[in-house]
Design a protein around this motif. Structure first.
Motif, mmCIF file in Angstrom:
data_model
loop_
_atom_site.group_PDB
_atom_site.id
_atom_site.type_symbol
_atom_site.label_atom_id
_atom_site.label_comp_id
_atom_site.label_asym_id
_atom_site.label_seq_id
_atom_site.Cartn_x
_atom_site.Cartn_y
_atom_site.Cartn_z
ATOM 1 N N ALA A 94 25.385 49.398 60.512
ATOM 2 C CA ALA A 94 26.764 49.873 60.612
ATOM 3 C C ALA A 94 26.783 51.396 60.690
ATOM 4 O O ALA A 94 25.829 52.071 60.305
ATOM 5 C CB ALA A 94 27.577 49.401 59.408
ATOM 6 N N GLY A 95 27.889 51.901 61.234
ATOM 7 C CA GLY A 95 28.045 53.343 61.302
ATOM 8 C C GLY A 95 27.433 53.955 62.546
ATOM 9 O O GLY A 95 26.830 53.264 63.373
ATOM 10 N N PRO A 96 27.579 55.271 62.692
ATOM 11 C CA PRO A 96 27.070 55.971 63.883
ATOM 12 C C PRO A 96 25.546 55.994 63.914
ATOM 13 O O PRO A 96 24.888 55.811 62.884
ATOM 14 C CB PRO A 96 27.652 57.376 63.728
ATOM 15 C CG PRO A 96 27.862 57.535 62.250
ATOM 16 C CD PRO A 96 28.248 56.180 61.745
ATOM 17 N N PRO A 97 24.967 56.251 65.090
ATOM 18 C CA PRO A 97 23.504 56.229 65.244
ATOM 19 C C PRO A 97 22.838 57.528 64.807
ATOM 20 O O PRO A 97 22.180 58.211 65.591
ATOM 21 C CB PRO A 97 23.338 55.981 66.746
ATOM 22 C CG PRO A 97 24.522 56.644 67.364
ATOM 23 C CD PRO A 97 25.651 56.445 66.397
ATOM 24 N N PHE A 98 22.991 57.874 63.531
ATOM 25 C CA PHE A 98 22.444 59.145 63.051
ATOM 26 C C PHE A 98 20.923 59.162 63.142
ATOM 27 O O PHE A 98 20.312 60.184 63.478
ATOM 28 C CB PHE A 98 22.895 59.407 61.609
ATOM 29 C CG PHE A 98 22.172 58.606 60.563
ATOM 30 C CD1 PHE A 98 21.020 59.092 59.956
ATOM 31 C CD2 PHE A 98 22.628 57.353 60.182
ATOM 32 C CE1 PHE A 98 20.343 58.352 59.002
ATOM 33 C CE2 PHE A 98 21.956 56.601 59.225
ATOM 34 C CZ PHE A 98 20.815 57.092 58.631
ATOM 35 N N PHE A 99 20.292 58.030 62.843
ATOM 36 C CA PHE A 99 18.827 57.969 62.869
ATOM 37 C C PHE A 99 18.313 58.176 64.291
ATOM 38 O O PHE A 99 17.376 58.961 64.528
ATOM 39 C CB PHE A 99 18.354 56.625 62.322
ATOM 40 C CG PHE A 99 16.862 56.512 62.190
ATOM 41 C CD1 PHE A 99 16.230 56.784 60.989
ATOM 42 C CD2 PHE A 99 16.068 56.130 63.275
ATOM 43 C CE1 PHE A 99 14.846 56.687 60.862
ATOM 44 C CE2 PHE A 99 14.685 56.030 63.160
ATOM 45 C CZ PHE A 99 14.077 56.315 61.947
ATOM 46 N N GLU A 100 18.911 57.474 65.250
ATOM 47 C CA GLU A 100 18.480 57.577 66.648
ATOM 48 C C GLU A 100 18.705 58.982 67.192
ATOM 49 O O GLU A 100 17.873 59.526 67.919
ATOM 50 C CB GLU A 100 19.228 56.543 67.500
ATOM 51 C CG GLU A 100 18.865 55.093 67.186
ATOM 52 C CD GLU A 100 19.693 54.467 66.081
ATOM 53 O OE1 GLU A 100 19.684 53.230 65.954
ATOM 54 O OE2 GLU A 100 20.371 55.221 65.327
ATOM 55 N N LYS A 137 29.942 49.584 67.943
ATOM 56 C CA LYS A 137 29.334 49.054 69.163
ATOM 57 C C LYS A 137 29.100 50.112 70.243
ATOM 58 O O LYS A 137 28.184 49.984 71.067
ATOM 59 C CB LYS A 137 30.200 47.926 69.735
ATOM 60 C CG LYS A 137 30.318 46.705 68.830
ATOM 61 C CD LYS A 137 29.003 45.958 68.762
ATOM 62 C CE LYS A 137 29.136 44.672 67.975
ATOM 63 N NZ LYS A 137 27.900 43.876 67.997
ATOM 64 N N LYS A 138 29.912 51.152 70.259
ATOM 65 C CA LYS A 138 29.780 52.180 71.297
ATOM 66 C C LYS A 138 28.469 52.957 71.203
ATOM 67 O O LYS A 138 28.103 53.682 72.132
ATOM 68 C CB LYS A 138 30.961 53.144 71.225
ATOM 69 C CG LYS A 138 31.100 53.882 69.905
ATOM 70 C CD LYS A 138 32.386 54.692 69.859
ATOM 71 C CE LYS A 138 32.557 55.387 68.502
ATOM 72 N NZ LYS A 138 33.839 56.124 68.424
#
Length: 361
Positions: A94-100, A137-138
């Protein structure tokens, strides 16, 4: 060698989830043989995974997820050791893709992004829910754009990813027919069977697809004596006299599947289902079982109509296809062998080995 070190960032513990087992875990030995070293870092601990979908233990679940996010953050500080960061589905649920984002722009590492479902779409079971909003999802298109290569389970998924990345590889979900999905030779249960078994396997989240087949099975029960075997993590509540249930068990998975004579894979005809990779059909075919499947997405390619099985859309289609196989054992055997040949040619670890290795080149 540092240029051959791979970090697998995945949702689930090792050897627990089919999507991981059949997309990359069964290639780990091959990676070692080719000089690569690797580490796996799942988001969920084994304890968390085993209680996640059970009722209760809310505090334990909340604390476990909090700790998992903390571990993901600190994992970023170890990325310097790796040449490739293989991300299966997502680094966090869940949440934004901070790791990526940090992997790409702070550590400047090569991301191999792998998925086997239309994960950019809302799951029909979660449409409009807060859970769906949390999944963000975005982020899928952003991760595709940031990746060195994108590994997709079928062409439909690859077409989506190709909008954001030019290095997309169709990497089908495959089976190990040499060591795991093997035909049983001395199965005494099979030898003593007195009636045909129609079968389906899947999780509780996909049991809904069987609703389209129930009317056909009810009609056939009036004419034929057969068993309808469901192998799942949850017992269905269908009102069928032919219904048999086996709780899915990793250690007996292949033996249980081998009890099936005719495998079925119904799907709804929607954009979510088009992203499915036909795994159920492949499992049946690897054990030389004929398959009746909805002609949706990759099912149309995997299951050749009137060759390795039949396509079925309407109630009448399902009745006609099932009836042909119930009446004709020779046809059932012939179609099963055709399916096995196709799996061995296109959908095994052995046949896909070089394609998988190309992700890291």
């Amino acid at each position: 060698m540092s240029n051959k070190r791979i970090l697998f960032v995945c949702p689930y513990p090792f050897d627990e989830a089919p999507s991981q087992r059949f997309r990359f875990e069964q290639y780990l030995a091959i990676l070692k043989e080719n000089g690569y070293s690797y580490q796996l870092k799942p988001f969920f601990s084994l304890y968390m995974w085993r209680i996640l979908y059970k009722k209760g233990k809310v505090i334990s679940k909340a604390f476990g997820i909090f700790i998992a996010y903390i571990k993901r953050f600190f994992l970023l500080f170890t990325l310097y050791k790796y040449a490739f960061i293989f991300i299966h589905r997502e680094a966090t649920p869940a949440g934004p893709p901070f790791f990526e984002w940090a992997t790409k722009y702070i550590w400047k590492k090569k991301i191999i992004y792998d998925f086997d479902d239309a994960i950019w779409l809302e799951d029909p079971n979660e449409t409009g829910t807060f859970k769906s909003t949390l999944k963000w999802k975005k982020k899928v298109k952003k991760i595709c754009n940031w990746s060195y290569k994108v590994s997709c389970g079928n062409q439909y998924l690859a077409n989506y990813a190709s909008q954001f990345n030019k290095r997309v590889v169709v990497n089908p979900t495959t089976l190990d027919t040499e060591n795991l999905h093997k035909i049983s030779i001395n199965n005494t249960e099979l030898q003593s069977k007195t009636k045909v078994t129609i079968g389906w396997t899947g999780t509780h989240t996909t049991l809904q697809y069987l609703q389209d087949v129930i009317p056909a099975l009810e009609a056939l029960e009036l004419k034929y004596d057969f068993s309808f075997l469901v192998i799942s993590n949850q017992k269905p509540d269908f009102n069928l006299k032919s219904l048999k249930f086996i709780a899915w068990n990793k250690t007996t998975e292949i033996q249980d599947l081998d009890l099936i004579d005719i495998g079925i894979m119904p799907l709804s005809n929607d954009i979510w289902s088009k992203g499915k990779c036909g795994f159920k059909a492949l499992q049946y075919m690897a054990l030389a079982k004929p398959v009746i499947a909805s002609p949706v997405g990759v099912n149309e390619i995997i299951v050749e109509d009137n060759v390795s099985g039949f396509h079925a859309e309407t109630k009448e289609d399902w009745i006609n296809a099932l009836e042909k196989l119930l009446q004709d054992e020779a046809l059932s055997i012939k179609m099963g062998l055709k399916g096995l040949q196709k799996v061995e040619k296109y959908y095994t670890v052995k046949s896909n080995k070089n394609n998988f290795l190309s992700l890291f080149q």
